[in-house]
Design an enzyme around this catalytic site. Structure first.
Site, PDB file in Angstrom:
ATOM      1  NE  ARG A 103     -46.635 123.785 -15.031  1.00  0.00           N
ATOM      2  CZ  ARG A 103     -46.215 122.598 -15.402  1.00  0.00           C
ATOM      3  NH1 ARG A 103     -46.792 121.970 -16.397  1.00  0.00           N
ATOM      4  NH2 ARG A 103     -45.224 122.011 -14.795  1.00  0.00           N
ATOM      5  CB  THR A 107     -55.098 123.453 -10.049  1.00  0.00           C
ATOM      6  OG1 THR A 107     -54.379 124.651 -10.389  1.00  0.00           O
ATOM      7  CG2 THR A 107     -55.755 123.629  -8.694  1.00  0.00           C
ATOM      8  CG  ASP A 199     -38.751 125.506 -13.447  1.00  0.00           C
ATOM      9  OD1 ASP A 199     -38.528 126.590 -14.043  1.00  0.00           O
ATOM     10  OD2 ASP A 199     -39.749 125.320 -12.738  1.00  0.00           O
ATOM     11  CG  ASP A 202     -36.377 127.304 -11.051  1.00  0.00           C
ATOM     12  OD1 ASP A 202     -36.657 128.464 -10.701  1.00  0.00           O
ATOM     13  OD2 ASP A 202     -36.938 126.297 -10.576  1.00  0.00           O
TER      14      ASP A 202
HETATM   15  C1  PRP Z   1     -43.362 127.081 -17.340  1.00  0.00           C
HETATM   16  C2  PRP Z   1     -43.084 127.355 -18.795  1.00  0.00           C
HETATM   17  C3  PRP Z   1     -44.465 127.566 -19.347  1.00  0.00           C
HETATM   18  C4  PRP Z   1     -45.289 126.623 -18.548  1.00  0.00           C
HETATM   19  C5  PRP Z   1     -45.552 125.403 -19.376  1.00  0.00           C
HETATM   20  O1  PRP Z   1     -43.576 128.256 -16.647  1.00  0.00           O
HETATM   21  O2  PRP Z   1     -42.214 128.428 -19.016  1.00  0.00           O
HETATM   22  O3  PRP Z   1     -44.935 128.901 -19.217  1.00  0.00           O
HETATM   23  O4  PRP Z   1     -44.520 126.250 -17.382  1.00  0.00           O
HETATM   24  O5  PRP Z   1     -46.405 124.542 -18.724  1.00  0.00           O
HETATM   25  P1  PRP Z   1     -47.893 124.257 -19.242  1.00  0.00           P
HETATM   26  O6  PRP Z   1     -47.797 124.028 -20.720  1.00  0.00           O
HETATM   27  O7  PRP Z   1     -48.264 123.007 -18.485  1.00  0.00           O
HETATM   28  O8  PRP Z   1     -48.751 125.428 -18.885  1.00  0.00           O
HETATM   29  P2  PRP Z   1     -43.860 128.261 -15.068  1.00  0.00           P
HETATM   30  O9  PRP Z   1     -45.342 128.220 -14.836  1.00  0.00           O
HETATM   31  O10 PRP Z   1     -43.019 127.211 -14.413  1.00  0.00           O
HETATM   32  O11 PRP Z   1     -43.407 129.705 -14.659  1.00  0.00           O
HETATM   33  P3  PRP Z   1     -41.961 130.409 -14.729  1.00  0.00           P
HETATM   34  O12 PRP Z   1     -41.665 130.690 -16.184  1.00  0.00           O
HETATM   35  O13 PRP Z   1     -42.173 131.654 -13.943  1.00  0.00           O
HETATM   36  O14 PRP Z   1     -40.930 129.488 -14.113  1.00  0.00           O
HETATM   37  N1  URA Z   2     -42.276 124.036 -17.278  1.00  0.00           N
HETATM   38  C1  URA Z   2     -40.946 123.865 -17.301  1.00  0.00           C
HETATM   39  O1  URA Z   2     -40.183 124.808 -17.052  1.00  0.00           O
HETATM   40  N2  URA Z   2     -40.457 122.652 -17.595  1.00  0.00           N
HETATM   41  C2  URA Z   2     -41.258 121.617 -17.876  1.00  0.00           C
HETATM   42  O2  URA Z   2     -40.745 120.528 -18.155  1.00  0.00           O
HETATM   43  C3  URA Z   2     -42.647 121.814 -17.849  1.00  0.00           C
HETATM   44  C4  URA Z   2     -43.135 123.040 -17.553  1.00  0.00           C
END
Ligand code: PRP
Ligand code: URA
Length: 208
Positions: A103, A107, A199, A202
Protein backbone atom coordinates in the site's frame (compact mmCIF):
# COMPACT_ATOMS: atom_id res chain seq x y z
CA UNK A 1 -23.99 -10.44 2.30
CA UNK A 2 -20.91 -12.07 0.87
CA UNK A 3 -19.02 -12.46 4.10
CA UNK A 4 -18.91 -15.42 6.42
CA UNK A 5 -17.55 -14.51 9.84
CA UNK A 6 -16.27 -17.37 11.97
CA UNK A 7 -18.04 -17.04 15.23
CA UNK A 8 -16.42 -19.49 17.58
CA UNK A 9 -14.89 -19.36 21.05
CA UNK A 10 -11.66 -20.95 19.79
CA UNK A 11 -11.26 -18.18 17.23
CA UNK A 12 -11.97 -15.43 19.77
CA UNK A 13 -9.44 -17.03 22.13
CA UNK A 14 -6.71 -17.30 19.50
CA UNK A 15 -7.38 -13.78 18.21
CA UNK A 16 -7.10 -12.39 21.75
CA UNK A 17 -3.53 -13.72 21.95
CA UNK A 18 -2.73 -12.75 18.35
CA UNK A 19 -3.83 -9.15 18.82
CA UNK A 20 -1.92 -8.69 22.08
CA UNK A 21 1.04 -6.31 21.74
CA UNK A 22 3.06 -8.61 24.03
CA UNK A 23 2.72 -11.65 21.77
CA UNK A 24 6.09 -12.40 20.15
CA UNK A 25 6.94 -13.42 16.60
CA UNK A 26 7.01 -17.20 17.16
CA UNK A 27 3.60 -17.35 18.82
CA UNK A 28 2.16 -14.85 16.34
CA UNK A 29 3.19 -17.07 13.41
CA UNK A 30 1.83 -20.20 15.07
CA UNK A 31 -1.52 -18.53 15.75
CA UNK A 32 -1.81 -17.22 12.18
CA UNK A 33 -1.30 -20.81 11.02
CA UNK A 34 -3.87 -22.21 13.44
CA UNK A 35 -6.55 -19.65 12.57
CA UNK A 36 -5.83 -20.16 8.86
CA UNK A 37 -6.53 -23.89 9.25
CA UNK A 38 -9.90 -23.09 10.82
CA UNK A 39 -10.70 -20.53 8.08
CA UNK A 40 -9.80 -23.02 5.36
CA UNK A 41 -12.00 -25.66 6.99
CA UNK A 42 -14.94 -23.25 6.69
CA UNK A 43 -14.05 -22.11 3.16
CA UNK A 44 -13.94 -25.72 1.91
CA UNK A 45 -17.41 -26.52 3.22
CA UNK A 46 -18.96 -26.40 -0.27
CA UNK A 47 -16.10 -28.27 -1.97
CA UNK A 48 -17.20 -30.71 -4.67
CA UNK A 49 -15.97 -34.24 -4.14
CA UNK A 50 -15.26 -36.83 -6.79
CA UNK A 51 -16.95 -40.19 -6.30
CA UNK A 52 -14.44 -42.94 -5.64
CA UNK A 53 -14.53 -46.56 -4.60
CA UNK A 54 -12.07 -47.53 -1.90
CA UNK A 55 -11.47 -50.70 0.01
CA UNK A 56 -11.35 -50.69 3.79
CA UNK A 57 -9.80 -53.70 5.55
CA UNK A 58 -13.37 -55.04 5.75
CA UNK A 59 -15.17 -54.16 2.49
CA UNK A 60 -15.43 -51.87 -0.53
CA UNK A 61 -17.26 -48.58 -0.15
CA UNK A 62 -18.32 -45.63 -2.29
CA UNK A 63 -17.10 -42.33 -0.92
CA UNK A 64 -15.78 -38.93 -2.03
CA UNK A 65 -12.33 -37.43 -2.52
CA UNK A 66 -11.22 -33.89 -3.17
CA UNK A 67 -9.25 -33.19 -6.33
CA UNK A 68 -6.79 -30.90 -4.55
CA UNK A 69 -5.05 -30.18 -7.81
CA UNK A 70 -8.00 -27.99 -8.82
CA UNK A 71 -7.14 -25.45 -6.10
CA UNK A 72 -4.64 -22.63 -5.96
CA UNK A 73 -3.76 -20.59 -2.91
CA UNK A 74 -2.66 -17.02 -3.58
CA UNK A 75 -1.06 -15.16 -0.67
CA UNK A 76 -0.79 -11.40 -1.02
CA UNK A 77 2.85 -10.64 -0.14
CA UNK A 78 4.14 -10.16 2.38
CA UNK A 79 1.72 -10.83 5.20
CA UNK A 80 -0.36 -13.37 3.25
CA UNK A 81 2.65 -15.72 3.25
CA UNK A 82 2.09 -16.20 6.96
CA UNK A 83 -1.17 -18.02 6.20
CA UNK A 84 0.18 -20.44 3.57
CA UNK A 85 1.32 -23.12 6.01
CA UNK A 86 -2.14 -23.32 7.57
CA UNK A 87 -3.91 -23.65 4.24
CA UNK A 88 -1.59 -26.30 2.84
CA UNK A 89 -1.85 -28.25 6.08
CA UNK A 90 -5.48 -28.80 5.11
CA UNK A 91 -5.13 -28.91 1.29
CA UNK A 92 -1.53 -30.12 0.92
CA UNK A 93 -1.56 -30.49 -2.87
CA UNK A 94 -2.95 -27.04 -3.66
CA UNK A 95 -0.72 -25.05 -5.98
CA UNK A 96 0.57 -21.73 -4.68
CA UNK A 97 0.68 -18.49 -6.70
CA UNK A 98 2.11 -15.22 -5.44
CA UNK A 99 1.14 -11.61 -5.87
CA UNK A 100 3.26 -8.85 -4.39
CA UNK A 101 1.44 -5.67 -3.45
CA UNK A 102 2.17 -2.90 -1.03
CA UNK A 103 0.00 0.00 0.00
CA UNK A 104 1.44 3.34 -0.99
CA UNK A 105 1.57 5.11 2.37
CA UNK A 106 0.27 8.39 0.95
CA UNK A 107 -2.36 7.36 -1.57
CA UNK A 108 -3.16 4.02 0.19
CA UNK A 109 -3.45 2.59 -3.34
CA UNK A 110 -1.99 -0.91 -3.88
CA UNK A 111 1.17 -1.09 -6.01
CA UNK A 112 1.94 -4.43 -7.71
CA UNK A 113 5.58 -5.59 -7.67
CA UNK A 114 5.32 -9.35 -8.28
CA UNK A 115 2.91 -11.76 -9.99
CA UNK A 116 3.50 -15.46 -10.61
CA UNK A 117 0.67 -17.97 -10.87
CA UNK A 118 0.65 -21.75 -11.35
CA UNK A 119 -0.04 -23.12 -14.86
CA UNK A 120 -3.72 -23.37 -15.73
CA UNK A 121 -4.74 -20.80 -13.15
CA UNK A 122 -7.98 -20.01 -15.05
CA UNK A 123 -9.25 -23.53 -14.41
CA UNK A 124 -8.53 -23.56 -10.70
CA UNK A 125 -10.55 -22.37 -7.72
CA UNK A 126 -8.42 -19.70 -6.08
CA UNK A 127 -8.21 -18.98 -2.36
CA UNK A 128 -6.70 -15.52 -1.88
CA UNK A 129 -5.16 -15.20 1.57
CA UNK A 130 -4.20 -12.07 3.48
CA UNK A 131 -4.52 -11.51 7.23
CA UNK A 132 -5.88 -7.95 6.87
CA UNK A 133 -8.78 -6.58 4.82
CA UNK A 134 -8.59 -2.85 5.57
CA UNK A 135 -9.70 -0.51 2.73
CA UNK A 136 -10.04 -3.60 0.54
CA UNK A 137 -7.77 -2.04 -2.11
CA UNK A 138 -5.13 -4.79 -2.08
CA UNK A 139 -7.65 -7.64 -2.18
CA UNK A 140 -9.71 -5.92 -4.86
CA UNK A 141 -6.62 -5.34 -7.05
CA UNK A 142 -5.64 -9.00 -6.60
CA UNK A 143 -9.09 -10.17 -7.66
CA UNK A 144 -8.98 -7.86 -10.72
CA UNK A 145 -5.59 -9.27 -11.70
CA UNK A 146 -6.75 -12.87 -11.35
CA UNK A 147 -9.91 -12.16 -13.33
CA UNK A 148 -7.74 -10.70 -16.12
CA UNK A 149 -6.09 -14.14 -16.24
CA UNK A 150 -9.50 -15.79 -16.62
CA UNK A 151 -10.04 -17.00 -13.05
CA UNK A 152 -13.75 -17.32 -12.31
CA UNK A 153 -13.89 -19.04 -8.91
CA UNK A 154 -12.37 -16.92 -6.14
CA UNK A 155 -12.68 -16.90 -2.35
CA UNK A 156 -10.99 -14.40 -0.06
CA UNK A 157 -9.75 -15.57 3.35
CA UNK A 158 -8.63 -13.04 5.94
CA UNK A 159 -8.14 -12.91 9.68
CA UNK A 160 -9.31 -9.38 10.52
CA UNK A 161 -11.62 -7.36 8.28
CA UNK A 162 -12.89 -3.79 8.47
CA UNK A 163 -16.50 -3.07 7.47
CA UNK A 164 -15.34 -0.74 4.68
CA UNK A 165 -13.05 -3.44 3.23
CA UNK A 166 -15.91 -5.91 3.10
CA UNK A 167 -18.07 -3.25 1.40
CA UNK A 168 -15.36 -2.60 -1.22
CA UNK A 169 -15.19 -6.29 -2.14
CA UNK A 170 -18.96 -6.68 -2.14
CA UNK A 171 -19.35 -3.70 -4.47
CA UNK A 172 -16.45 -4.46 -6.82
CA UNK A 173 -16.68 -8.24 -6.76
CA UNK A 174 -20.10 -9.49 -5.67
CA UNK A 175 -19.15 -12.97 -6.95
CA UNK A 176 -16.35 -13.36 -4.38
CA UNK A 177 -17.16 -14.94 -1.03
CA UNK A 178 -15.23 -13.51 1.92
CA UNK A 179 -14.29 -15.66 4.92
CA UNK A 180 -12.96 -13.76 7.90
CA UNK A 181 -12.20 -14.69 11.49
CA UNK A 182 -13.53 -11.38 12.81
CA UNK A 183 -14.87 -8.00 11.67
CA UNK A 184 -13.42 -5.09 13.64
CA UNK A 185 -14.86 -1.64 14.34
CA UNK A 186 -13.29 0.77 11.84
CA UNK A 187 -10.15 2.14 10.18
CA UNK A 188 -8.05 4.87 11.76
CA UNK A 189 -6.67 7.90 9.86
CA UNK A 190 -3.79 5.77 8.49
CA UNK A 191 -6.20 3.06 7.31
CA UNK A 192 -5.15 0.67 10.08
CA UNK A 193 -7.86 -1.61 11.41
CA UNK A 194 -9.06 -0.71 14.93
CA UNK A 195 -8.62 -2.42 17.31
CA UNK A 196 -6.89 -4.78 14.86
CA UNK A 197 -3.50 -6.33 15.51
CA UNK A 198 -1.16 -3.71 14.07
CA UNK A 199 0.89 -4.24 10.93
CA UNK A 200 0.46 -7.91 10.09
CA UNK A 201 3.54 -8.08 7.83
CA UNK A 202 5.77 -6.57 10.50
CA UNK A 203 4.41 -8.92 13.13
CA UNK A 204 4.78 -12.05 10.97
CA UNK A 205 8.34 -11.14 9.95
CA UNK A 206 9.44 -9.27 13.08
CA UNK A 207 10.51 -6.30 10.98
CA UNK A 208 9.51 -3.64 13.51
C1 PRP B 1 -1.25 -5.07 4.40
C2 PRP B 1 -2.09 -6.31 4.46
C3 PRP B 1 -2.90 -6.20 3.20
C4 PRP B 1 -3.12 -4.74 3.07
C5 PRP B 1 -4.51 -4.43 3.54
O1 PRP B 1 -0.17 -5.23 3.56
O2 PRP B 1 -1.35 -7.50 4.56
O3 PRP B 1 -2.25 -6.73 2.05
O4 PRP B 1 -2.17 -4.08 3.93
O5 PRP B 1 -4.81 -3.10 3.34
P1 PRP B 1 -5.90 -2.61 2.28
O6 PRP B 1 -7.10 -3.49 2.47
O7 PRP B 1 -6.15 -1.19 2.70
O8 PRP B 1 -5.31 -2.72 0.91
P2 PRP B 1 0.91 -4.07 3.35
O9 PRP B 1 0.52 -3.25 2.16
O10 PRP B 1 1.14 -3.36 4.65
O11 PRP B 1 2.18 -4.88 2.90
P3 PRP B 1 3.05 -5.99 3.68
O12 PRP B 1 2.21 -7.25 3.75
O13 PRP B 1 4.24 -6.14 2.81
O14 PRP B 1 3.39 -5.47 5.06
N1 URA C 1 -2.47 -3.64 7.04
C1 URA C 1 -2.09 -4.13 8.23
O1 URA C 1 -1.10 -4.87 8.32
N2 URA C 1 -2.79 -3.79 9.32
C2 URA C 1 -3.86 -3.00 9.25
O2 URA C 1 -4.48 -2.74 10.29
C3 URA C 1 -4.25 -2.49 8.00
C4 URA C 1 -3.54 -2.83 6.90
Amino acid sequence: MNEIVLNHPLITHKLAILRDINTGTKEFRELVTEISILLCYEAMKDAKLEEVTIETPLEKMETGKLNEDKYAVVPILRAGMGMVEGIITVVPNAKVGHIGLYRDEETLEPVEYYYKMPDGIADREVLIIDPMLATGGSASATINRLKQDGVTKIKLLCLVAAPVGIKTIEENHPDVQIYCAVVDRELNDHAYIMPGLGDAGDRVYGTK
